[in-house]
Scaffold this motif. Structure first.
Motif, PDB file in Angstrom:
ATOM      1  N   ALA A 204       0.833  -1.202   0.000  1.00  0.00           N
ATOM      2  CA  ALA A 204       0.000   0.000   0.000  1.00  0.00           C
ATOM      3  C   ALA A 204       0.869   1.253   0.000  1.00  0.00           C
ATOM      4  O   ALA A 204       0.560   2.246  -0.671  1.00  0.00           O
ATOM      5  N   GLY A 205       1.979   1.209   0.744  1.00  0.00           N
ATOM      6  CA  GLY A 205       2.891   2.343   0.764  1.00  0.00           C
ATOM      7  C   GLY A 205       3.523   2.598  -0.597  1.00  0.00           C
ATOM      8  O   GLY A 205       3.646   3.748  -1.031  1.00  0.00           O
ATOM      9  N   VAL A 206       3.919   1.532  -1.287  1.00  0.00           N
ATOM     10  CA  VAL A 206       4.513   1.686  -2.617  1.00  0.00           C
ATOM     11  C   VAL A 206       3.494   2.256  -3.595  1.00  0.00           C
ATOM     12  O   VAL A 206       3.792   3.175  -4.370  1.00  0.00           O
ATOM     13  N   LEU A 207       2.295   1.715  -3.573  1.00  0.00           N
ATOM     14  CA  LEU A 207       1.247   2.191  -4.476  1.00  0.00           C
ATOM     15  C   LEU A 207       0.925   3.659  -4.214  1.00  0.00           C
ATOM     16  O   LEU A 207       0.793   4.467  -5.136  1.00  0.00           O
ATOM     17  N   GLY A 208       0.807   4.009  -2.936  1.00  0.00           N
ATOM     18  CA  GLY A 208       0.512   5.399  -2.586  1.00  0.00           C
ATOM     19  C   GLY A 208       1.647   6.340  -2.938  1.00  0.00           C
ATOM     20  O   GLY A 208       1.416   7.456  -3.428  1.00  0.00           O
ATOM     21  N   LEU A 209       2.889   5.899  -2.720  1.00  0.00           N
ATOM     22  CA  LEU A 209       4.043   6.749  -3.039  1.00  0.00           C
ATOM     23  C   LEU A 209       4.150   6.972  -4.542  1.00  0.00           C
ATOM     24  O   LEU A 209       4.526   8.064  -4.995  1.00  0.00           O
ATOM     25  N   THR A 210       3.815   5.955  -5.327  1.00  0.00           N
ATOM     26  CA  THR A 210       3.840   6.103  -6.790  1.00  0.00           C
ATOM     27  C   THR A 210       2.835   7.163  -7.236  1.00  0.00           C
ATOM     28  O   THR A 210       3.128   7.998  -8.094  1.00  0.00           O
ATOM     29  N   VAL A 211       1.647   7.125  -6.648  1.00  0.00           N
ATOM     30  CA  VAL A 211       0.627   8.126  -6.971  1.00  0.00           C
ATOM     31  C   VAL A 211       1.062   9.508  -6.513  1.00  0.00           C
ATOM     32  O   VAL A 211       0.898  10.506  -7.235  1.00  0.00           O
ATOM     33  N   LEU A 212       1.648   9.588  -5.322  1.00  0.00           N
ATOM     34  CA  LEU A 212       2.093  10.887  -4.802  1.00  0.00           C
ATOM     35  C   LEU A 212       3.199  11.476  -5.669  1.00  0.00           C
ATOM     36  O   LEU A 212       3.203  12.692  -5.937  1.00  0.00           O
ATOM     37  N   ALA A 213       4.147  10.654  -6.089  1.00  0.00           N
ATOM     38  CA  ALA A 213       5.236  11.154  -6.931  1.00  0.00           C
ATOM     39  C   ALA A 213       4.685  11.736  -8.224  1.00  0.00           C
ATOM     40  O   ALA A 213       5.151  12.787  -8.686  1.00  0.00           O
ATOM     41  N   THR A 214       3.695  11.066  -8.795  1.00  0.00           N
ATOM     42  CA  THR A 214       3.093  11.567 -10.033  1.00  0.00           C
ATOM     43  C   THR A 214       2.238  12.800  -9.780  1.00  0.00           C
ATOM     44  O   THR A 214       2.366  13.822 -10.457  1.00  0.00           O
ATOM     45  N   GLY A 215       1.348  12.712  -8.794  1.00  0.00           N
ATOM     46  CA  GLY A 215       0.405  13.797  -8.529  1.00  0.00           C
ATOM     47  C   GLY A 215       1.074  15.070  -8.081  1.00  0.00           C
ATOM     48  O   GLY A 215       0.693  16.178  -8.504  1.00  0.00           O
ATOM     49  N   SER A 216       2.085  14.962  -7.222  1.00  0.00           N
ATOM     50  CA  SER A 216       2.752  16.172  -6.749  1.00  0.00           C
ATOM     51  C   SER A 216       3.541  16.839  -7.867  1.00  0.00           C
ATOM     52  O   SER A 216       3.621  18.076  -7.932  1.00  0.00           O
ATOM     53  N   ALA A 217       4.106  16.028  -8.770  1.00  0.00           N
ATOM     54  CA  ALA A 217       4.822  16.618  -9.907  1.00  0.00           C
ATOM     55  C   ALA A 217       3.853  17.385 -10.813  1.00  0.00           C
ATOM     56  O   ALA A 217       4.143  18.508 -11.237  1.00  0.00           O
ATOM     57  N   VAL A 218       2.701  16.799 -11.095  1.00  0.00           N
ATOM     58  CA  VAL A 218       1.703  17.463 -11.937  1.00  0.00           C
ATOM     59  C   VAL A 218       1.234  18.755 -11.275  1.00  0.00           C
ATOM     60  O   VAL A 218       1.178  19.816 -11.914  1.00  0.00           O
ATOM     61  N   ALA A 219       0.888  18.685  -9.990  1.00  0.00           N
ATOM     62  CA  ALA A 219       0.430  19.872  -9.274  1.00  0.00           C
ATOM     63  C   ALA A 219       1.539  20.911  -9.158  1.00  0.00           C
ATOM     64  O   ALA A 219       1.283  22.124  -9.204  1.00  0.00           O
ATOM     65  N   GLY A 220       2.782  20.449  -9.007  1.00  0.00           N
ATOM     66  CA  GLY A 220       3.899  21.379  -8.909  1.00  0.00           C
ATOM     67  C   GLY A 220       4.125  22.140 -10.199  1.00  0.00           C
ATOM     68  O   GLY A 220       4.329  23.362 -10.184  1.00  0.00           O
ATOM     69  N   PHE A 221       4.070  21.419 -11.332  1.00  0.00           N
ATOM     70  CA  PHE A 221       4.194  22.114 -12.612  1.00  0.00           C
ATOM     71  C   PHE A 221       3.084  23.147 -12.783  1.00  0.00           C
ATOM     72  O   PHE A 221       3.320  24.269 -13.232  1.00  0.00           O
ATOM     73  N   ALA A 222       1.863  22.748 -12.426  1.00  0.00           N
ATOM     74  CA  ALA A 222       0.725  23.661 -12.577  1.00  0.00           C
ATOM     75  C   ALA A 222       0.840  24.849 -11.634  1.00  0.00           C
ATOM     76  O   ALA A 222       0.406  25.962 -11.963  1.00  0.00           O
ATOM     77  N   ALA A 223       1.408  24.643 -10.444  1.00  0.00           N
ATOM     78  CA  ALA A 223       1.550  25.745  -9.495  1.00  0.00           C
ATOM     79  C   ALA A 223       2.506  26.812 -10.024  1.00  0.00           C
ATOM     80  O   ALA A 223       2.368  27.990  -9.699  1.00  0.00           O
ATOM     81  N   LEU A 224       3.456  26.399 -10.831  1.00  0.00           N
ATOM     82  CA  LEU A 224       4.437  27.348 -11.352  1.00  0.00           C
ATOM     83  C   LEU A 224       3.983  28.025 -12.634  1.00  0.00           C
ATOM     84  O   LEU A 224       4.204  29.227 -12.812  1.00  0.00           O
ATOM     85  N   ILE A 225       3.353  27.274 -13.540  1.00  0.00           N
ATOM     86  CA  ILE A 225       3.036  27.851 -14.846  1.00  0.00           C
ATOM     87  C   ILE A 225       1.553  27.825 -15.165  1.00  0.00           C
ATOM     88  O   ILE A 225       1.150  28.215 -16.265  1.00  0.00           O
ATOM     89  N   GLY A 226       0.720  27.369 -14.223  1.00  0.00           N
ATOM     90  CA  GLY A 226      -0.711  27.355 -14.460  1.00  0.00           C
ATOM     91  C   GLY A 226      -1.185  26.050 -15.079  1.00  0.00           C
ATOM     92  O   GLY A 226      -0.439  25.073 -15.149  1.00  0.00           O
ATOM     93  N   PRO A 227      -2.436  26.017 -15.570  1.00  0.00           N
ATOM     94  CA  PRO A 227      -3.022  24.791 -16.118  1.00  0.00           C
ATOM     95  C   PRO A 227      -2.189  24.084 -17.168  1.00  0.00           C
ATOM     96  O   PRO A 227      -2.251  22.850 -17.252  1.00  0.00           O
ATOM     97  N   PRO A 228      -1.393  24.785 -18.002  1.00  0.00           N
ATOM     98  CA  PRO A 228      -0.547  24.037 -18.945  1.00  0.00           C
ATOM     99  C   PRO A 228       0.386  23.040 -18.259  1.00  0.00           C
ATOM    100  O   PRO A 228       0.825  22.080 -18.881  1.00  0.00           O
ATOM    101  N   GLY A 229       0.685  23.267 -16.979  1.00  0.00           N
ATOM    102  CA  GLY A 229       1.523  22.323 -16.250  1.00  0.00           C
ATOM    103  C   GLY A 229       0.894  20.954 -16.148  1.00  0.00           C
ATOM    104  O   GLY A 229       1.603  19.938 -16.056  1.00  0.00           O
ATOM    105  N   ILE A 230      -0.440  20.903 -16.146  1.00  0.00           N
ATOM    106  CA  ILE A 230      -1.122  19.604 -16.123  1.00  0.00           C
ATOM    107  C   ILE A 230      -0.793  18.835 -17.394  1.00  0.00           C
ATOM    108  O   ILE A 230      -0.563  17.617 -17.366  1.00  0.00           O
TER     109      ILE A 230
END
Length: 331
Positions: A204-230
């Protein structure tokens, strides 16, 4: 028709085919070029027989990276430690092929075929040292689980962005959603379907960490440059990350630099870490774990950094409620 709608129509007509071409290339090219490239395998047995085995394997060019072991027990230990995908043990009754279908059915099948080609009658004894679980004997469920995790991470990052969450609220939402996804995914893949059978909480930890690594990267890109980051996140994590992960074969069976690049993205690292935890007692888990942690921390840092920037609305205009400078008096 005004100029702006005309440009949008033209952009749609051009960008959609470009995206389709990129998607077809990303998924089809690696799959069409799957072949062993320095695939780590072991050989064991008497000196003369091992030398003959090595000679036969080297006829395939750079297909295999050969490792010598003193006997079958040493070869088994190397397979269980994920140092090699399998091994061929020479013996009086003929060669015995040791495989680990849990490490990748394609690699196991390839090694069996290569050993059979060197056998006088074309037949070899095969022993599965680390088999896939009975609930998923062909490893199909394990393979199919990676794309949903990438999509879940993309969805998490997109939802956090589109809901306007920023700073620590966005980070908390990402961590909480990822943890819940990990628990749900482990309940489905382990408890219900039996496609993985390792320590439940670790999975469960591995599965959750995989999702977090992906989701935080997507949200991080969007936080810097807006919706195109998605969109950038979708290209990296889904369009490239999934086909480059090597989960359907092995990273060493993909054309370079795809195999290496895939292990540096969350889907590939997540697949490798899940195999290690679910089937190999955590062997060779350090590198993919570090990769996922780095992506997760980097993404969360970008989310927190982006919170210091004024939120932007459509077209780069300040969003409603954003602070705007007071007009300076004239004269």
């Amino acid at each position: 028709m005004s100029a702006t709608p005309q440009r949008r129509m033209t952009a749609a007509m051009v960008l959609v085919p470009v995206f389709a071409a990129l998607a077809v290339w990303a998924f089809v090219w690696p799959a069409a070029r799957v072949a062993p490239r320095d695939l780590p395998v072991g050989v064991a047995g008497p000196e003369t027989a091992v030398t003959q085995l090595e000679k036969g394997f080297r006829q395939g060019g750079g297909a295999f990276e050969l490792h010598r072991y003193a006997d079958a027990d040493a070869a088994r230990a190397a397979i269980e430690d994920r140092s090699v995908y399998g091994a061929v043990v020479a013996g009086p009754a003929g060669p015995e092929v040791l495989v680990a279908s849990a490490a990748g059915p394609a690699a196991a099948q390839l090694l069996q075929q290569a050993a059979a080609a060197q056998s006088p009658d074309g037949r070899v004894k095969v022993t599965d040292v680390v088999p896939s679980p009975s609930g998923d004997p062909r490893g199909s469920g394990m393979i199919a689980s990676i794309l949903p995790l990438a999509l879940a991470g993309l969805a998490a990052g997109a939802v956090v962005t589109l809901l306007g969450l920023r700073g620590w609220r966005a980070a908390t939402a990402l961590v909480g959603a990822s943890a819940l996804v990990g628990l749900v995914a482990a309940a489905i893949t382990d408890s219900w379907l039996g496609t993985i059978d390792g320590p439940w909480l670790a999975e469960a930890g591995v599965l959750g960490l995989t999702v977090l690594a992906t989701g935080s990267a997507v949200a991080g890109f969007a936080a810097l440059i807006g919706p195109p980051g998605i969109g950038i996140g979708a290209v990296l994590m889904v369009l490239l990350g999934n086909p480059f992960s090597g989960v359907t074969s092995a990273p060493e069976m993909l054309p370079e630099p795809v195999g290496t690049l895939g292990q540096l993205l969350p889907p590939g690292a997540g697949a490798s870490l899940l195999r290690s935890v679910a089937f190999f007692d955590g062997a060779e888990a350090a590198a993919p774990l570090i990769t996922l942690v780095v992506w997760a921390l980097l993404g969360l840092a970008l989310v927190l950094l982006g919170a210091r920037r004024a939120p932007a609305g459509p077209g780069g205009r300040p969003a409603p409620g954003a602070a705007t400078p007071e007009p300076a008096p004239v004269g």
